[in-house]
Write a protein that holds these residues in place. Structure first.
Motif, short mmCIF file in Angstrom:
data_model
loop_
_atom_site.label_atom_id
_atom_site.label_comp_id
_atom_site.label_asym_id
_atom_site.label_seq_id
_atom_site.Cartn_x
_atom_site.Cartn_y
_atom_site.Cartn_z
N TYR A 1 29.38 4.57 -30.08
CA TYR A 1 29.21 3.36 -30.22
C TYR A 1 27.59 2.91 -29.88
CZ TYR A 1 29.74 -1.74 -29.98
OH TYR A 1 29.79 -3.28 -30.04
N ASP A 2 27.21 3.14 -28.45
CA ASP A 2 26.05 2.54 -27.93
C ASP A 2 24.85 3.46 -28.88
OD1 ASP A 2 27.33 1.17 -26.40
OD2 ASP A 2 27.25 2.60 -24.65
N LEU A 3 25.14 4.80 -29.25
CA LEU A 3 24.12 5.34 -29.96
C LEU A 3 23.77 4.65 -30.99
CD1 LEU A 3 22.37 7.85 -30.34
CD2 LEU A 3 24.53 9.04 -31.10
N THR A 4 24.98 4.35 -31.89
CA THR A 4 24.92 3.77 -33.07
C THR A 4 24.42 2.62 -33.14
OG1 THR A 4 26.95 5.26 -33.82
CG2 THR A 4 26.11 3.53 -35.17
N TRP A 5 24.78 1.59 -32.51
CA TRP A 5 24.61 0.29 -32.30
C TRP A 5 23.41 0.19 -32.01
CZ3 TRP A 5 28.50 -3.78 -33.93
CH2 TRP A 5 27.88 -5.14 -33.89
N ASN A 6 23.25 0.19 -30.57
CA ASN A 6 22.14 -0.08 -30.05
C ASN A 6 20.76 0.49 -30.15
OD1 ASN A 6 23.85 -1.79 -28.53
ND2 ASN A 6 24.19 -0.35 -26.81
N GLU A 7 20.85 2.15 -29.99
CA GLU A 7 19.76 2.83 -30.27
C GLU A 7 19.28 3.29 -31.72
OE1 GLU A 7 20.13 5.19 -26.03
OE2 GLU A 7 20.95 5.98 -27.91
N TYR A 8 20.30 3.59 -32.80
CA TYR A 8 20.00 3.67 -34.12
C TYR A 8 19.65 2.53 -34.96
CZ TYR A 8 20.39 6.06 -38.74
OH TYR A 8 20.04 6.58 -39.93
N CYS A 9 20.65 1.59 -34.77
CA CYS A 9 20.59 0.18 -35.79
C CYS A 9 19.55 -0.36 -34.99
CB CYS A 9 21.99 -0.25 -35.77
SG CYS A 9 23.22 0.85 -36.65
N ASP A 10 19.72 -0.88 -33.87
CA ASP A 10 18.91 -1.98 -33.25
C ASP A 10 17.59 -1.64 -32.99
OD1 ASP A 10 21.07 -3.80 -33.75
OD2 ASP A 10 21.49 -4.09 -31.44
N TRP A 11 17.15 -0.13 -32.71
CA TRP A 11 15.97 0.08 -32.43
C TRP A 11 15.40 0.98 -33.41
CZ3 TRP A 11 13.20 -2.45 -28.89
CH2 TRP A 11 13.86 -3.14 -27.85
N TYR A 12 15.89 2.31 -33.50
CA TYR A 12 15.02 2.96 -34.53
C TYR A 12 14.93 2.73 -36.11
CZ TYR A 12 13.68 7.23 -36.96
OH TYR A 12 13.04 8.06 -37.61
N ILE A 13 15.90 1.95 -36.58
CA ILE A 13 15.80 1.53 -37.89
C ILE A 13 14.77 0.47 -38.04
CG2 ILE A 13 16.98 0.08 -39.86
CD1 ILE A 13 19.41 2.01 -39.37
N GLU A 14 14.90 -0.51 -36.81
CA GLU A 14 13.90 -1.41 -37.02
C GLU A 14 12.43 -0.96 -36.96
OE1 GLU A 14 14.30 -4.82 -37.63
OE2 GLU A 14 16.26 -3.88 -38.09
N ILE A 15 12.17 -0.01 -35.98
CA ILE A 15 10.75 0.64 -35.84
C ILE A 15 10.41 1.27 -37.18
CG2 ILE A 15 9.47 2.47 -34.59
CD1 ILE A 15 11.33 1.61 -32.17
N VAL A 16 11.13 1.81 -37.71
CA VAL A 16 10.84 2.82 -38.78
C VAL A 16 10.45 1.97 -40.11
CG1 VAL A 16 11.59 4.82 -37.85
CG2 VAL A 16 13.27 3.83 -39.44
N LYS A 17 10.99 0.66 -40.08
CA LYS A 17 11.05 0.10 -41.30
C LYS A 17 9.55 -0.02 -41.93
CE LYS A 17 15.26 -3.02 -41.31
NZ LYS A 17 15.63 -4.34 -40.90
N GLY A 18 8.57 -0.39 -40.86
CA GLY A 18 7.12 -0.47 -41.27
C GLY A 18 6.82 1.00 -42.21
N ARG A 19 7.29 2.02 -41.60
CA ARG A 19 6.86 3.37 -42.11
C ARG A 19 7.44 3.49 -43.71
NH1 ARG A 19 8.55 7.38 -37.59
NH2 ARG A 19 7.91 8.94 -39.12
N LEU A 20 8.59 3.02 -43.65
CA LEU A 20 9.38 3.29 -44.93
C LEU A 20 8.45 2.27 -45.96
CD1 LEU A 20 13.07 3.08 -44.05
CD2 LEU A 20 11.68 4.85 -44.62
N TYR A 21 8.03 1.19 -45.33
CA TYR A 21 7.40 0.26 -46.53
C TYR A 21 5.90 0.71 -46.64
CZ TYR A 21 11.65 -2.26 -45.68
OH TYR A 21 13.12 -2.53 -45.60
#
Length: 891
Positions: free
Chosen positions: A640-660
């Protein structure tokens, strides 16, 4: 690759479809494979009378988590489903159904009744297994068993005959537990004991020689008609002159002797005990030791018999009232005491049981129990948690002979036959045609059936083919773990272990994983009378099976009860929704490049990529260790922590700029990591939430297909392994430090009530890990909306007018010109000072505790010492800031 997930997470759209797909593709089928280790669980068979309740949901979800994990981990994993014929409960159901049709059981006879029972089983017996499918149980349904199917029935006969021939089964006239409502005997394990408010009545038994006699206390005066003696302890000086004399049973005017026995306790009551061998197990033993007569005054329907004189035909409790009244009026009642009395009730109908002298079949348990006791000493059998080993051993060490006959028609009929000519008893696998003693051809089978738990005790090996030597038995036995509630350790676990050692020569499973009960929000046991039961099928219909499963597994710990809390169910549903939306985002950003997701050059990975890959790697290790020790809640919470806190809340937010961005190669790297991490998350989460993970998996790029998984099913995928080469310590430090700074900035914003969109400057002083902080500068700017980061070489260079945060290795300052609220900063710093003072006080107190210092490992003590230094250092810095801000406020 499919286009994308539905816009809204709706489990009703896919849960049934996915389960049907799993079954049709044989995803649950276990195959004997000499290149694989087996992993076997037998499902505690639910009664055919039952419906899925929250206890089943917890029990079966825990088993399913383990079996799905082991299946993915490369084991040939077999989960054997089945159901129990439940003699008493089923017979009651069928009898009631017939009565509604105007038919009495005795009027139609045994054979006709059994036809109705089998029809009832056919109509209702499969109901609960269908409900298990809604929960997601990944059982090998092709191996489904029933305790009265042909194979199990053969095993029951074989076991009975074997134990009889070895002298362990006998028929005797002994005191048993009798349920007047169900009309059958009960084993000790089938009696529920509880303490209830009651009374002790003190009656005088006059001496036959005209003396005062003896006063005796009893909680069951209605049994006095069966009294045959008064017993006193040989050391009790009060009654030395009465020993060997007679007293008179009040109103009955019958003389009974005063005897000595070790059973009476001189310190309890009057020290004298009335002995009624037919109605009390302790009295029965006293009677056997002293060759006393056994007189029963209560009939099987709980009414008084002819021994009760004018009270004959009265209900036992009505008789009690009338009899006490008459004794009182006659002057025999000395006093009455309000007491808490232990009461035994039938576990099925909750009628107060009646100790009854009866001809029944018994198993001698003392010798059979010895290997089961030894199993815990040698480590052949382990309990999780370990404290339940004591419960297990207490039961075995105090075990009594097991009454196994039941006065019912539905069940395994006892394979004993009586010669009508000479009375010889013949126990045989097949019905004998002639009496071996006198040659008579008229033999009649015993009318009774066996205790349901007799067949259930054979479940771990009868389901695999015993008494035949099958390939399944050879490969899958012994099983690995039994998952069960603590409430049936006596009923079932002990008897399985005893039976297994007798037949197979070893324990039936390596571990017994004991869980608690599911209670309501107030901690009460769920029951019909309280109306607080929760139907898991309704929950599944409302929020889906995955949310229920995740709430149950993360809300329980081995051996402890859990509370069903609605908000926790909502949290699990929200988690599923979060995963769904994050997966939609990932899939939306993928291109049709199946091959691009098979591998990636590590030199192209950025710090955030290495951080999330390392985080997943650590989580894999943590989850594996937690599952190995059956700590499913911690394993689930970690994912749960890995999915919500680290993957969703942090990693996805960080890589959005790279994807765009414009860098196509970097975009491909980001997509690769997004997919790889999501796939690993889905694998780790699959045992807990199988439906949503399987559905999302079907939308992701294929990757490299396994030879045995050409259908690309997640359930058949390989369990992720920890990889040393994915441990990126420096990148983890960079991202973790950046996140701590970002959280600090966010907290400062919130306390200053500065909008997230407001651009801020940030001043950072770091005397320990400046290079790590600098390496994370772009994350701080991007996520915390910082325009400039200014690094200073000394905290004396920090701006005087700033809000600050102190963390391990860095001090953060946001200029008050950007935030402007000195009073808020003063309040915040005072709170921070208070928090740090409490932390210092806590750690100092802990390090002064001699008990802690004596027991705690060296590294734990060192960690506390480090904390003390850190908190004191932070406190000094906060005091400095507090002085400066106070000055500003007071200007």
């Amino acid at each position: 690759m499919k286009k994308n997930l539905a816009t809204t997470y709706n489990p009703k759209e896919f849960e049934d479809r996915i389960y049907e797909m799993w079954e049709s593709k044989g995803a649950f089928k276990a195959v004997r494979d000499e290149n694989k280790e087996s992993f076997t669980i037998v499902m505690p068979p639910p009664n055919i009378t039952g419906q899925l309740h929250m206890g089943h949901a917890l029990d079966q979800t825990l088993q399913d988590v383990l079996i799905r994990w082991k299946r993915m981990d490369g084991y040939s994993a077999l989960w054997i489903p089945g159901s129990d014929h439940a003699s008493i409960a089923t017979e009651v159901k069928v009898v009631n159904k017939l009565r509604e049709e105007g038919i009495e059981k005795d009027d139609i006879g045994r054979d006709e009744f059994l036809k109705h029972a089998w029809e009832w089983k056919k109509e209702y017996g499969g109901r609960i297994t269908k409900q298990c499918r809604k929960l997601g149980d990944s059982c090998d349904w092709e191996r489904e068993r029933f305790t009265m199917d042909e194979g199990c029935s053969k095993a029951v006969k074989e076991m009975f005959v074997k134990l009889y021939e070895k002298g362990y089964i006998y028929k005797g006239n002994r005191l048993i537990n009798w349920c007047p409502e169900c009309g059958t005997s009960l084993s000790e394990a089938e009696v529920e004991h509880s303490d209830k408010n009651g009374k002790y009545w003190y009656f005088r038994y006059p001496g036959a020689d005209g003396s005062e006699g003896i006063v005796v206390a009893t909680s069951r005066p209605e049994t006095m008609f069966g009294d045959v003696a008064i017993a006193v302890h040989p050391s009790d000086e009060r009654y030395k002159d009465m020993i060997g004399k007679n007293v008179i049973l009040p109103l009955v005017n019958k003389e009974i002797p005063v005897i000595v026995d070790i059973y009476p306790d001189p310190d309890k009551g009057t020290g004298a005990v009335k002995i009624t061998p037919a109605h009390d197990p302790n009295d029965f033993e006293v009677g056997e030791r002293n060759n006393l007569e056994v007189l029963s005054c209560i009939s099987e329907d709980a009414t008084m018999n002819e021994l009760a004189g004018k009270y004959e035909g009265m209900d036992r409790f009505e008789c009690r009232k009338a009899w006490v009244k008459d004794l009182d009026e006659a002057g025999y009642l000395v006093k009455t005491e309000e007491k808490v009395i232990p009461i035994g009730e039938c576990y099925r109908c909750h009628t107060v049981i009646e100790p009854m002298l009866s001809d029944q079949w018994f198993v001698k348990m003392e010798e059979l129990a010895k290997p089961a006791i030894e199993a815990t000493k040698t480590g052949a059998l382990s309990h999780v948690p370990e404290r339940f080993e004591k419960t297990y051993l207490n039961w075995l060490n105090e075990i009594r002979d097991w009454c196994i006959s039941r006065q019912l028609w539905w069940g395994h009929r006892i394979p004993a036959y009586y010669c009508e000519e000479c009375g010889e008893i013949v126990v045989s696998l097949e019905e004998p045609s002639v009496c071996p003693k006198c040659g008579c051809t008229k033999l009649k089978q015993d009318e009774d059936v066996l205790d349901t738990w007799f067949s259930s005790a054979l479940w771990p090996f009868s389901t695999l083919g015993w008494p035949d030597k099958t390939e399944d038995l050879d490969y899958f036995f012994p099983t690995d773990v039994l998952v069960t509630g603590y409430d049936i350790i006596f009923f079932w676990v002990v008897r399985m272990v005893v039976s297994s050692y007798e037949t197979m020569g070893e324990a039936p499973f390596k571990d017994v994983y004991v869980h608690g009960l599911v209670r309501d929000e107030q901690g009460r046991k769920m029951s019909k009378s309280l109306g607080n039961g929760i139907d898991p099928l309704e929950i599944i219909d409302n929020v889906g099976a995955d949310a229920l499963r995740f709430m149950l597994t993360t809300g329980t710990s081995p051996g402890n009860d859990m509370r069903f809390i609605e908000s926790k169910l909502d949290s699990s549903r929200n988690f599923a929704n979060k995963l769904w939306n994050a997966s939609r985002f990932v899939i939306m950003n993928l291109q049709d490049e199946e091959g691009n997701f098979l591998s990636m050059d590590k030199s192209d990975l950025k710090d955030e990529d290495k951080w999330i890959l390392s985080r997943v790697n650590d989580s894999i290790s943590y989850v594996n260790k937690a599952l190995e020790r059956y700590d499913l809640a911690l394993a689930g919470q970690k994912v749960y922590d890995l999915t919500w806190n680290e993957y969703c809340d942090w990693y996805i937010e960080i890589v959005k700029g790279r994807l765009y961005g414009e860098d196509e190669k970097d975009k491909a790297v980001a997509r690769y990591v997004l997919v790889k991490v999501l796939k690993d998350i889905l694998k780790l989460l699959h045992p807990f939430m199988p439906f949503i993970t399987e559905e999302i998996w079907s939308y992701l790029p294929l990757g490299e297909l396994k030879e045995d998984n050409k259908d690309n099913l997640l359930i058949k995928e390989s369990w992720p392994k920890y990889e040393e080469n994915l441990a990126y310590d420096r990148e983890v430090d960079i991202l973790d430090t950046s996140m701590e700074i970002i959280r600090a900035v966010r907290n400062i914003r919130a306390e200053a009530e500065a909008a997230p969109s407001r651009k801020l400057r940030c001043v950072i002083y770091s005397d320990k890990n400046k290079d790590i902080v600098i390496a994370g500068e772009r994350y701080i700017k991007q996520i915390a909306n910082i325009t400039d980061i200014i690094f200073i070489n000394s905290n004396s260079d920090a701006p005087e007018e700033a809000m600050s945060a102190v963390m391990n290795g860095a001090e953060i300052y946001i200029p008050l010109d950007d935030l402007v609220d000195y009073e808020a900063e003063l309040v915040r710093l005072k709170k921070e000072k208070g928090r740090l003072e409490k932390e210092v006080e806590r750690v100092v107190k802990k390090l002064a505790n001699q008990g802690f210092l004596a027991k705690a490992p060296k590294e734990v003590i060192e960690e506390e010492e480090t904390k003390k230094i850190k908190y004191k250092d932070m406190l000094v810095k906060v005091d400095e800031r507090l002085a400066m801000v106070s000055k500003k406020v007071n200007c």
